[in-house]
Design a protein around this motif. Sequence first.
Motif, PDB file in Angstrom:
ATOM      1  N   UNK A  94       0.826  -1.210   0.000  1.00  0.00           N
ATOM      2  CA  UNK A  94       0.000   0.000   0.000  1.00  0.00           C
ATOM      3  C   UNK A  94       0.860   1.260   0.000  1.00  0.00           C
ATOM      4  N   UNK A  95       1.936   1.244   0.777  1.00  0.00           N
ATOM      5  CA  UNK A  95       2.810   2.416   0.830  1.00  0.00           C
ATOM      6  C   UNK A  95       3.568   2.612  -0.486  1.00  0.00           C
ATOM      7  N   UNK A  96       3.899   1.516  -1.150  1.00  0.00           N
ATOM      8  CA  UNK A  96       4.521   1.624  -2.475  1.00  0.00           C
ATOM      9  C   UNK A  96       3.532   2.267  -3.450  1.00  0.00           C
ATOM     10  N   UNK A  97       2.271   1.859  -3.370  1.00  0.00           N
ATOM     11  CA  UNK A  97       1.242   2.449  -4.229  1.00  0.00           C
ATOM     12  C   UNK A  97       1.066   3.930  -3.921  1.00  0.00           C
ATOM     13  N   UNK A  98       1.162   4.288  -2.651  1.00  0.00           N
ATOM     14  CA  UNK A  98       1.086   5.701  -2.251  1.00  0.00           C
ATOM     15  C   UNK A  98       2.214   6.498  -2.897  1.00  0.00           C
ATOM     16  N   UNK A  99       3.423   5.940  -2.861  1.00  0.00           N
ATOM     17  CA  UNK A  99       4.575   6.598  -3.476  1.00  0.00           C
ATOM     18  C   UNK A  99       4.356   6.767  -4.977  1.00  0.00           C
ATOM     19  N   UNK A 100       3.714   5.788  -5.597  1.00  0.00           N
ATOM     20  CA  UNK A 100       3.491   5.822  -7.046  1.00  0.00           C
ATOM     21  C   UNK A 100       2.330   6.737  -7.443  1.00  0.00           C
ATOM     22  N   UNK A 101       1.663   7.312  -6.452  1.00  0.00           N
ATOM     23  CA  UNK A 101       0.621   8.287  -6.762  1.00  0.00           C
ATOM     24  C   UNK A 101      -0.800   7.799  -6.662  1.00  0.00           C
ATOM     25  N   UNK A 102      -1.019   6.592  -6.174  1.00  0.00           N
ATOM     26  CA  UNK A 102      -2.390   6.114  -5.981  1.00  0.00           C
ATOM     27  C   UNK A 102      -3.040   6.984  -4.898  1.00  0.00           C
ATOM     28  N   UNK A 103      -4.269   7.465  -5.111  1.00  0.00           N
ATOM     29  CA  UNK A 103      -4.916   8.366  -4.154  1.00  0.00           C
ATOM     30  C   UNK A 103      -4.835   7.850  -2.716  1.00  0.00           C
ATOM     31  N   UNK A 104      -4.582   8.791  -1.800  1.00  0.00           N
ATOM     32  CA  UNK A 104      -4.390   8.430  -0.395  1.00  0.00           C
ATOM     33  C   UNK A 104      -5.618   7.755   0.205  1.00  0.00           C
ATOM     34  N   UNK A 105      -6.807   8.083  -0.303  1.00  0.00           N
ATOM     35  CA  UNK A 105      -8.022   7.466   0.223  1.00  0.00           C
ATOM     36  C   UNK A 105      -7.948   5.946   0.131  1.00  0.00           C
ATOM     37  N   UNK A 106      -7.230   5.435  -0.875  1.00  0.00           N
ATOM     38  CA  UNK A 106      -7.107   3.991  -1.069  1.00  0.00           C
ATOM     39  C   UNK A 106      -5.760   3.462  -0.558  1.00  0.00           C
ATOM     40  N   UNK A 107      -4.682   4.152  -0.909  1.00  0.00           N
ATOM     41  CA  UNK A 107      -3.348   3.635  -0.579  1.00  0.00           C
ATOM     42  C   UNK A 107      -2.982   3.784   0.895  1.00  0.00           C
ATOM     43  N   UNK A 108      -3.608   4.707   1.612  1.00  0.00           N
ATOM     44  CA  UNK A 108      -3.283   4.888   3.034  1.00  0.00           C
ATOM     45  C   UNK A 108      -4.330   4.284   3.969  1.00  0.00           C
ATOM     46  N   UNK A 109      -5.372   3.692   3.408  1.00  0.00           N
ATOM     47  CA  UNK A 109      -6.435   3.133   4.255  1.00  0.00           C
ATOM     48  C   UNK A 109      -5.900   2.027   5.162  1.00  0.00           C
ATOM     49  N   UNK A 110      -5.213   1.049   4.593  1.00  0.00           N
ATOM     50  CA  UNK A 110      -4.680  -0.048   5.402  1.00  0.00           C
ATOM     51  C   UNK A 110      -3.574   0.425   6.343  1.00  0.00           C
ATOM     52  N   UNK A 111      -2.603   1.230   5.894  1.00  0.00           N
ATOM     53  CA  UNK A 111      -1.602   1.737   6.833  1.00  0.00           C
ATOM     54  C   UNK A 111      -2.210   2.449   8.034  1.00  0.00           C
ATOM     55  N   UNK A 112      -3.296   3.200   7.815  1.00  0.00           N
ATOM     56  CA  UNK A 112      -3.949   3.886   8.936  1.00  0.00           C
ATOM     57  C   UNK A 112      -4.553   2.880   9.905  1.00  0.00           C
ATOM     58  N   UNK A 113      -5.366   1.972   9.405  1.00  0.00           N
ATOM     59  CA  UNK A 113      -6.082   1.027  10.260  1.00  0.00           C
ATOM     60  C   UNK A 113      -5.105   0.091  10.972  1.00  0.00           C
ATOM     61  N   UNK A 114      -4.188  -0.494  10.213  1.00  0.00           N
ATOM     62  CA  UNK A 114      -3.243  -1.443  10.804  1.00  0.00           C
ATOM     63  C   UNK A 114      -2.245  -0.730  11.721  1.00  0.00           C
ATOM     64  N   UNK A 115      -1.739   0.424  11.266  1.00  0.00           N
ATOM     65  CA  UNK A 115      -0.767   1.155  12.072  1.00  0.00           C
ATOM     66  C   UNK A 115      -1.336   1.613  13.399  1.00  0.00           C
ATOM     67  N   UNK A 116      -2.525   2.215  13.368  1.00  0.00           N
ATOM     68  CA  UNK A 116      -3.145   2.665  14.610  1.00  0.00           C
ATOM     69  C   UNK A 116      -3.543   1.479  15.486  1.00  0.00           C
ATOM     70  N   UNK A 117      -3.959   0.384  14.848  1.00  0.00           N
ATOM     71  CA  UNK A 117      -4.326  -0.798  15.626  1.00  0.00           C
ATOM     72  C   UNK A 117      -3.144  -1.381  16.373  1.00  0.00           C
TER      73      UNK A 117
END
Length: 322
Positions: A94-117
Amino acid sequence: MNYWLALEPFRHARWELAILRVVLALLFWDIHTAWIGFWREPSRAVVQAFSPSLRLDNKYEAMPHPNGVGMFLDLTVLSDDKVERPLCAATGVSLILFVLGVPAAFSLALPVVFGLGVTTLINSQGAIGHNAQALHLVLLVMWLAGVWSQACRATGRPLPHGFTPGELGLDWARQALMAGYVVSGLTKLASTDGGWLSATRYFPLHVMKNNDMEFYDTLNPAALKLDWLPQVMMDHPNLCIFFFGLAIPLELFAFLGLRNRRIALLFGLGLLVFHQSVTELTHLAFLFHKLLLFFLFVSPQWWLVEGIKKITRRPQQPAAGT
Protein backbone atom coordinates in the motif's frame (compact mmCIF):
# COMPACT_ATOMS: atom_id res chain seq x y z
CA MET A 1 4.78 42.41 8.05
CA ASN A 2 2.81 41.31 5.00
CA TYR A 3 6.00 39.64 3.76
CA TRP A 4 5.78 37.19 6.65
CA LEU A 5 2.02 36.87 7.12
CA ALA A 6 0.67 36.95 3.57
CA LEU A 7 -1.53 33.94 2.85
CA GLU A 8 0.22 32.02 0.10
CA PRO A 9 -0.98 28.40 -0.07
CA PHE A 10 1.87 25.94 -0.53
CA ARG A 11 2.15 24.73 -4.11
CA HIS A 12 3.97 21.51 -4.85
CA ALA A 13 5.40 20.56 -8.21
CA ARG A 14 5.25 16.89 -9.16
CA TRP A 15 8.91 16.36 -8.28
CA GLU A 16 8.37 17.72 -4.75
CA LEU A 17 5.21 15.67 -4.25
CA ALA A 18 7.21 12.59 -5.27
CA ILE A 19 10.00 13.36 -2.78
CA LEU A 20 7.57 13.99 0.08
CA ARG A 21 5.62 10.81 -0.69
CA VAL A 22 8.83 8.77 -0.46
CA VAL A 23 9.86 10.44 2.81
CA LEU A 24 6.43 10.00 4.40
CA ALA A 25 6.06 6.41 3.21
CA LEU A 26 9.42 5.52 4.79
CA LEU A 27 8.36 7.15 8.05
CA PHE A 28 4.99 5.36 8.02
CA TRP A 29 6.83 2.09 7.33
CA ASP A 30 8.84 2.58 10.53
CA ILE A 31 5.66 1.84 12.50
CA HIS A 32 6.12 -1.82 11.54
CA THR A 33 9.90 -2.09 11.28
CA ALA A 34 11.46 0.44 13.69
CA TRP A 35 14.23 1.05 11.15
CA ILE A 36 14.72 4.66 12.17
CA GLY A 37 16.15 3.53 15.50
CA PHE A 38 19.33 2.71 13.53
CA TRP A 39 19.58 6.09 11.81
CA ARG A 40 23.19 6.43 12.99
CA GLU A 41 23.99 3.21 11.10
CA PRO A 42 22.54 3.66 7.58
CA SER A 43 23.37 0.17 6.32
CA ARG A 44 21.77 -1.45 9.35
CA ALA A 45 18.72 0.82 9.02
CA VAL A 46 18.25 -0.33 5.40
CA VAL A 47 18.48 -3.98 6.43
CA GLN A 48 16.03 -3.42 9.27
CA ALA A 49 13.55 -1.69 6.96
CA PHE A 50 13.57 -4.25 4.16
CA SER A 51 14.31 -7.56 5.85
CA PRO A 52 11.07 -9.44 6.69
CA SER A 53 12.81 -11.40 9.44
CA LEU A 54 13.68 -8.19 11.31
CA ARG A 55 10.26 -6.56 11.29
CA LEU A 56 8.50 -5.90 14.56
CA ASP A 57 6.69 -8.94 15.88
CA ASN A 58 3.97 -8.17 18.40
CA LYS A 59 3.65 -10.78 21.13
CA TYR A 60 1.00 -9.08 23.24
CA GLU A 61 -1.80 -11.53 23.97
CA ALA A 62 -3.68 -9.30 26.40
CA MET A 63 -4.63 -5.65 26.88
CA PRO A 64 -4.31 -5.07 30.63
CA HIS A 65 -4.66 -1.29 30.27
CA PRO A 66 -6.90 -0.61 27.23
CA ASN A 67 -6.10 2.66 25.51
CA GLY A 68 -8.01 4.59 22.84
CA VAL A 69 -10.10 2.37 20.57
CA GLY A 70 -8.69 -0.55 22.56
CA MET A 71 -11.31 0.33 25.17
CA PHE A 72 -13.94 -0.91 22.72
CA LEU A 73 -12.12 -3.39 20.47
CA ASP A 74 -9.98 -6.42 21.23
CA LEU A 75 -6.84 -5.83 19.17
CA THR A 76 -4.84 -8.82 20.39
CA VAL A 77 -5.66 -10.56 17.11
CA LEU A 78 -3.01 -8.30 15.55
CA SER A 79 -0.33 -10.19 17.49
CA ASP A 80 -1.25 -13.45 15.72
CA ASP A 81 1.44 -14.03 13.08
CA LYS A 82 -1.17 -15.43 10.70
CA VAL A 83 -2.84 -12.02 10.78
CA GLU A 84 0.07 -9.69 11.45
CA ARG A 85 2.46 -10.88 8.72
CA PRO A 86 0.00 -10.68 5.78
CA LEU A 87 -1.19 -7.26 7.00
CA CYS A 88 2.39 -6.06 7.28
CA ALA A 89 3.16 -7.19 3.74
CA ALA A 90 -0.05 -5.64 2.43
CA THR A 91 0.84 -2.39 4.23
CA GLY A 92 4.20 -2.34 2.47
CA VAL A 93 2.48 -2.75 -0.89
CA SER A 94 0.00 0.00 0.00
CA LEU A 95 2.81 2.42 0.83
CA ILE A 96 4.52 1.62 -2.48
CA LEU A 97 1.24 2.45 -4.23
CA PHE A 98 1.09 5.70 -2.25
CA VAL A 99 4.57 6.60 -3.48
CA LEU A 100 3.49 5.82 -7.05
CA GLY A 101 0.62 8.29 -6.76
CA VAL A 102 -2.39 6.11 -5.98
CA PRO A 103 -4.92 8.37 -4.15
CA ALA A 104 -4.39 8.43 -0.40
CA ALA A 105 -8.02 7.47 0.22
CA PHE A 106 -7.11 3.99 -1.07
CA SER A 107 -3.35 3.64 -0.58
CA LEU A 108 -3.28 4.89 3.03
CA ALA A 109 -6.43 3.13 4.25
CA LEU A 110 -4.68 -0.05 5.40
CA PRO A 111 -1.60 1.74 6.83
CA VAL A 112 -3.95 3.89 8.94
CA VAL A 113 -6.08 1.03 10.26
CA PHE A 114 -3.24 -1.44 10.80
CA GLY A 115 -0.77 1.16 12.07
CA LEU A 116 -3.15 2.66 14.61
CA GLY A 117 -4.33 -0.80 15.63
CA VAL A 118 -0.81 -2.08 16.31
CA THR A 119 0.30 0.98 18.24
CA THR A 120 -2.94 1.03 20.25
CA LEU A 121 -2.25 -2.59 21.22
CA ILE A 122 1.26 -1.59 22.33
CA ASN A 123 -0.07 1.40 24.27
CA SER A 124 -2.58 -0.86 26.01
CA GLN A 125 0.17 -2.62 27.97
CA GLY A 126 0.41 0.07 30.64
CA ALA A 127 3.17 2.32 29.30
CA ILE A 128 2.06 4.88 26.73
CA GLY A 129 4.64 6.15 24.25
CA HIS A 130 4.19 9.43 22.40
CA ASN A 131 7.38 9.83 20.37
CA ALA A 132 5.51 8.89 17.18
CA GLN A 133 2.29 10.71 18.04
CA ALA A 134 2.85 13.39 15.40
CA LEU A 135 3.61 10.75 12.75
CA HIS A 136 0.37 8.87 13.40
CA LEU A 137 -1.58 12.11 13.37
CA VAL A 138 -0.09 13.05 9.99
CA LEU A 139 -0.87 9.58 8.62
CA LEU A 140 -4.48 9.81 9.79
CA VAL A 141 -5.18 13.31 8.43
CA MET A 142 -3.54 12.55 5.08
CA TRP A 143 -5.90 9.62 4.66
CA LEU A 144 -8.86 11.79 5.72
CA ALA A 145 -7.78 14.45 3.22
CA GLY A 146 -7.71 11.74 0.56
CA VAL A 147 -11.24 10.65 1.48
CA TRP A 148 -12.41 14.26 1.38
CA SER A 149 -10.77 14.77 -2.01
CA GLN A 150 -12.61 11.76 -3.41
CA ALA A 151 -15.89 13.01 -1.96
CA CYS A 152 -15.37 16.44 -3.54
CA ARG A 153 -14.55 14.83 -6.86
CA ALA A 154 -17.69 12.73 -6.73
CA THR A 155 -19.88 15.76 -6.00
CA GLY A 156 -18.08 18.12 -8.40
CA ARG A 157 -16.86 20.43 -5.63
CA PRO A 158 -13.43 22.10 -6.05
CA LEU A 159 -10.76 21.69 -3.41
CA PRO A 160 -9.82 24.81 -1.40
CA HIS A 161 -7.19 27.15 -2.89
CA GLY A 162 -7.26 25.15 -6.10
CA PHE A 163 -5.27 22.37 -4.44
CA THR A 164 -4.65 19.03 -6.07
CA PRO A 165 -5.48 16.03 -3.85
CA GLY A 166 -1.77 15.59 -3.10
CA GLU A 167 -1.40 19.24 -2.08
CA LEU A 168 -4.49 19.03 0.12
CA GLY A 169 -3.07 16.00 1.95
CA LEU A 170 0.17 17.82 2.69
CA ASP A 171 -1.74 20.95 3.72
CA TRP A 172 -3.76 18.95 6.25
CA ALA A 173 -0.56 17.26 7.44
CA ARG A 174 1.02 20.65 8.16
CA GLN A 175 -2.13 21.83 9.93
CA ALA A 176 -2.23 18.72 12.11
CA LEU A 177 1.46 18.99 13.02
CA MET A 178 1.20 22.64 14.03
CA ALA A 179 -2.09 22.04 15.86
CA GLY A 180 -0.19 19.58 18.02
CA TYR A 181 2.30 22.26 18.99
CA VAL A 182 -0.46 24.75 19.80
CA VAL A 183 -2.18 22.17 22.03
CA SER A 184 1.16 21.46 23.69
CA GLY A 185 1.64 25.14 24.47
CA LEU A 186 -1.90 25.53 25.81
CA THR A 187 -1.48 22.38 27.93
CA LYS A 188 1.71 23.77 29.49
CA LEU A 189 -0.12 26.94 30.48
CA ALA A 190 -3.24 25.10 31.69
CA SER A 191 -1.35 22.51 33.74
CA THR A 192 0.62 25.24 35.54
CA ASP A 193 -2.29 27.70 35.89
CA GLY A 194 -0.44 30.07 33.62
CA GLY A 195 2.78 29.77 35.58
CA TRP A 196 4.79 27.82 33.03
CA LEU A 197 7.69 30.28 33.01
CA SER A 198 8.19 30.10 36.76
CA ALA A 199 7.73 26.32 36.71
CA THR A 200 10.66 25.92 34.29
CA ARG A 201 13.06 26.34 37.20
CA TYR A 202 12.26 22.72 38.10
CA PHE A 203 13.37 21.47 34.67
CA PRO A 204 16.94 20.69 35.85
CA LEU A 205 15.50 18.00 38.12
CA HIS A 206 13.93 16.30 35.09
CA VAL A 207 17.24 16.53 33.25
CA MET A 208 19.03 14.79 36.13
CA LYS A 209 16.31 12.12 36.29
CA ASN A 210 16.52 11.40 32.56
CA ASN A 211 20.32 11.29 32.63
CA ASP A 212 20.26 8.83 35.52
CA MET A 213 17.62 6.67 33.81
CA GLU A 214 19.68 6.59 30.61
CA PHE A 215 22.81 5.65 32.54
CA TYR A 216 21.23 2.84 34.57
CA ASP A 217 19.47 1.50 31.46
CA THR A 218 22.61 1.39 29.31
CA LEU A 219 25.55 1.85 31.75
CA ASN A 220 26.86 4.28 29.17
CA PRO A 221 28.98 6.96 30.92
CA ALA A 222 28.13 9.38 28.11
CA ALA A 223 24.65 9.69 29.63
CA LEU A 224 26.18 11.60 32.53
CA LYS A 225 28.34 13.93 30.47
CA LEU A 226 25.93 16.84 30.97
CA ASP A 227 25.41 16.36 34.71
CA TRP A 228 27.09 19.71 35.31
CA LEU A 229 24.40 21.55 33.36
CA PRO A 230 21.45 20.91 35.72
CA GLN A 231 23.49 22.35 38.56
CA VAL A 232 24.20 25.50 36.54
CA MET A 233 20.49 25.79 35.78
CA MET A 234 19.56 25.39 39.44
CA ASP A 235 22.13 28.01 40.42
CA HIS A 236 20.74 30.37 37.75
CA PRO A 237 16.98 29.68 37.43
CA ASN A 238 16.49 32.71 35.19
CA LEU A 239 18.39 30.82 32.49
CA CYS A 240 15.65 28.18 32.49
CA ILE A 241 12.94 30.83 32.37
CA PHE A 242 14.60 32.55 29.41
CA PHE A 243 15.54 29.45 27.42
CA PHE A 244 12.43 27.32 27.89
CA GLY A 245 10.19 30.37 27.87
CA LEU A 246 11.11 30.81 24.20
CA ALA A 247 9.29 27.57 23.39
CA ILE A 248 5.91 28.92 24.51
CA PRO A 249 5.46 31.58 21.79
CA LEU A 250 6.82 29.14 19.21
CA GLU A 251 4.18 26.59 20.17
CA LEU A 252 1.27 28.95 20.80
CA PHE A 253 1.74 30.76 17.49
CA ALA A 254 2.88 27.75 15.45
CA PHE A 255 -0.24 28.09 13.29
CA LEU A 256 1.32 31.17 11.72
CA GLY A 257 3.80 28.81 10.06
CA LEU A 258 0.95 27.78 7.77
CA ARG A 259 0.71 31.19 6.10
CA ASN A 260 3.52 30.88 3.58
CA ARG A 261 6.87 29.22 2.94
CA ARG A 262 8.89 32.08 4.45
CA ILE A 263 7.34 32.03 7.90
CA ALA A 264 7.09 28.23 7.69
CA LEU A 265 10.88 28.19 7.41
CA LEU A 266 11.15 30.47 10.45
CA PHE A 267 8.90 28.35 12.67
CA GLY A 268 10.33 25.10 11.33
CA LEU A 269 13.89 26.10 12.19
CA GLY A 270 12.85 27.52 15.56
CA LEU A 271 11.07 24.34 16.62
CA LEU A 272 13.91 22.19 15.29
CA VAL A 273 16.45 24.10 17.37
CA PHE A 274 14.24 23.73 20.43
CA HIS A 275 13.78 19.98 19.87
CA GLN A 276 17.51 19.47 19.41
CA SER A 277 18.26 21.43 22.58
CA VAL A 278 15.86 19.22 24.54
CA THR A 279 17.47 16.16 22.95
CA GLU A 280 20.90 17.22 24.16
CA LEU A 281 19.56 17.76 27.67
CA THR A 282 17.20 14.81 28.11
CA HIS A 283 18.22 12.21 25.47
CA LEU A 284 14.67 12.32 24.05
CA ALA A 285 15.16 12.24 20.29
CA PHE A 286 11.68 12.99 18.87
CA LEU A 287 13.04 12.10 15.43
CA PHE A 288 9.63 12.02 13.78
CA HIS A 289 8.82 15.55 14.91
CA LYS A 290 12.17 16.77 13.61
CA LEU A 291 11.87 15.05 10.25
CA LEU A 292 8.31 16.24 9.69
CA LEU A 293 9.32 19.80 10.53
CA PHE A 294 12.36 19.50 8.28
CA PHE A 295 10.54 18.31 5.16
CA LEU A 296 7.11 19.93 5.58
CA PHE A 297 8.15 23.34 6.94
CA VAL A 298 11.86 23.98 6.44
CA SER A 299 11.49 22.36 2.99
CA PRO A 300 15.15 22.45 1.90
CA GLN A 301 14.22 20.69 -1.34
CA TRP A 302 12.00 23.63 -2.38
CA TRP A 303 14.42 26.38 -1.33
CA LEU A 304 17.27 24.67 -3.18
CA VAL A 305 15.33 24.44 -6.44
CA GLU A 306 14.02 28.00 -6.08
CA GLY A 307 17.56 29.24 -5.49
CA ILE A 308 18.80 27.48 -8.62
CA LYS A 309 15.92 28.95 -10.62
CA LYS A 310 16.75 32.48 -9.51
CA ILE A 311 20.41 32.05 -10.36
CA THR A 312 19.67 30.70 -13.84
CA ARG A 313 17.10 33.43 -14.52
CA ARG A 314 19.54 36.29 -13.89
CA PRO A 315 20.17 38.28 -17.06
CA GLN A 316 23.63 37.77 -18.51
CA GLN A 317 25.90 40.77 -18.10
CA PRO A 318 27.23 42.08 -21.44
CA ALA A 319 30.88 41.40 -22.00
CA ALA A 320 33.26 44.33 -21.45
CA GLY A 321 33.84 46.43 -24.57
CA THR A 322 30.66 45.37 -26.35
